[in-house]
Enzyme design. Sequence first.
Site, mmCIF file in Angstrom:
data_model
loop_
_atom_site.group_PDB
_atom_site.id
_atom_site.type_symbol
_atom_site.label_atom_id
_atom_site.label_comp_id
_atom_site.label_asym_id
_atom_site.label_seq_id
_atom_site.Cartn_x
_atom_site.Cartn_y
_atom_site.Cartn_z
ATOM 1 N N ASN A 57 0.835 -1.202 0.000
ATOM 2 C CA ASN A 57 0.000 0.000 0.000
ATOM 3 C C ASN A 57 0.870 1.253 0.000
ATOM 4 O O ASN A 57 0.651 2.188 -0.770
ATOM 5 C CB ASN A 57 -0.910 0.026 1.233
ATOM 6 C CG ASN A 57 -1.960 -1.068 1.228
ATOM 7 O OD1 ASN A 57 -2.276 -1.633 0.188
ATOM 8 N ND2 ASN A 57 -2.497 -1.375 2.402
ATOM 9 N N THR A 58 1.851 1.270 0.892
ATOM 10 C CA THR A 58 2.740 2.427 1.008
ATOM 11 C C THR A 58 3.496 2.663 -0.291
ATOM 12 O O THR A 58 3.634 3.806 -0.743
ATOM 13 C CB THR A 58 3.722 2.230 2.177
ATOM 14 O OG1 THR A 58 2.981 2.201 3.407
ATOM 15 C CG2 THR A 58 4.746 3.353 2.244
ATOM 16 N N GLY A 118 -2.927 4.702 7.729
ATOM 17 C CA GLY A 118 -1.540 4.756 8.189
ATOM 18 C C GLY A 118 -0.550 4.434 7.090
ATOM 19 O O GLY A 118 0.499 5.082 6.965
ATOM 20 N N ASP A 119 -0.877 3.425 6.275
ATOM 21 C CA ASP A 119 0.002 3.056 5.157
ATOM 22 C C ASP A 119 0.165 4.223 4.191
ATOM 23 O O ASP A 119 1.260 4.483 3.685
ATOM 24 C CB ASP A 119 -0.568 1.863 4.383
ATOM 25 C CG ASP A 119 -0.748 0.624 5.241
ATOM 26 O OD1 ASP A 119 -0.087 0.523 6.298
ATOM 27 O OD2 ASP A 119 -1.558 -0.245 4.862
ATOM 28 N N SER A 120 -0.944 4.906 3.912
ATOM 29 C CA SER A 120 -0.891 6.010 2.952
ATOM 30 C C SER A 120 -0.146 7.207 3.537
ATOM 31 O O SER A 120 0.568 7.909 2.807
ATOM 32 C CB SER A 120 -2.298 6.407 2.498
ATOM 33 O OG SER A 120 -3.142 6.671 3.591
#
EC number: 2.7.1.20
Length: 340
Positions: free
Chosen positions: A64-65, A292-294
């Site tokens: 995702n990140t 949070g990942d983004s």
Amino acid sequence: MSNIKILCAGNPLLDLSTHVEMAILDKYELKLGNAILAEDKHLPLYGEIKSGKVEYIPGGAAQNTSRVCQWMLKDKQTVCYTGCVGTDENATILKTATESNGVVTKYQVDSSAPTGACAVLINHKERSMVTNLGAANNFKIAHFQTEEMKAIVNSAQFFYLVGYFLTVSPDSAVHLGKHAAENDKPFLYGLAAPFLIDFFFDKVSELLPYVDIVFANESEAATLGRKMNWGEDLTVIAEKLAAWEKVNTKRTRTVVFTQGPDATLVFQNGVLTKYNPIKVATEDILDLNAAGDSFCGGFLAAYSNGQEIAKCVEAGHYASWEIIRQNGATVPASEPKIQF
């Protein structure tokens, strides 16, 4: 591979995202706002949710990140993502979707297991995540010892990992940490989930000395504080974590604690600074999954372009603001308003 600037490693998963009633969560003894690894008792869940409306979205925290980070960078094919997948259709879906965002994928392939899956159970915009790692669990350090991956590691100037990877290949995580420290390259790490700190604390504490920038939300930070006997005051935890043992002493450790809609805390060079995120109307929030990942993706995009920490946090807040208005970790089709 000379264009690759950022290497992210993690557990590639296909998210099965669906809205559920609390009865499903209660049936499988699941809590909202939590993430766990599937036990045998959870395996029927995957079949049960498929009877309803399910959206299939590329997932896995570091993946995702990597996708969000690449979205916020003008130059494509500068972010590389690696992890282990199977030889099934889900692997093809993951590869196609991730590469469509401009990310270079270098998956290790294991034909003995299916590609990992994560049930993302959404109830009133909160989620509970149950992960069956599948092939992701079979990643081996041998992948980093291939000539192709050696070249990518040498080319990369920034490294990003999350705690979930420590359940799979802690030796690979330390391998990358050592390379980063020895070559004075920034090593960024997300604590990822409280259970990882509770049950894999020896692996977490082995890797932390290599970490230059550490990310956590308030519950992860509090869990680490308890394990370290630092208490639960986030300000104290941030200060102590920043000063904790470090291999590459050329870089001070920066600590970033997000708190959902509340101020993000950043401890850097002995100073604590608070940054307010972008306000989002409740009715505009579709899914807090991958918020949070983004954030880490936006932060990493700015950081890899030499931006000051304040600008990196702003980019992280912007990325989260965009992604939580999508379903799952869906990268918008439009260009970001902030790009590097």
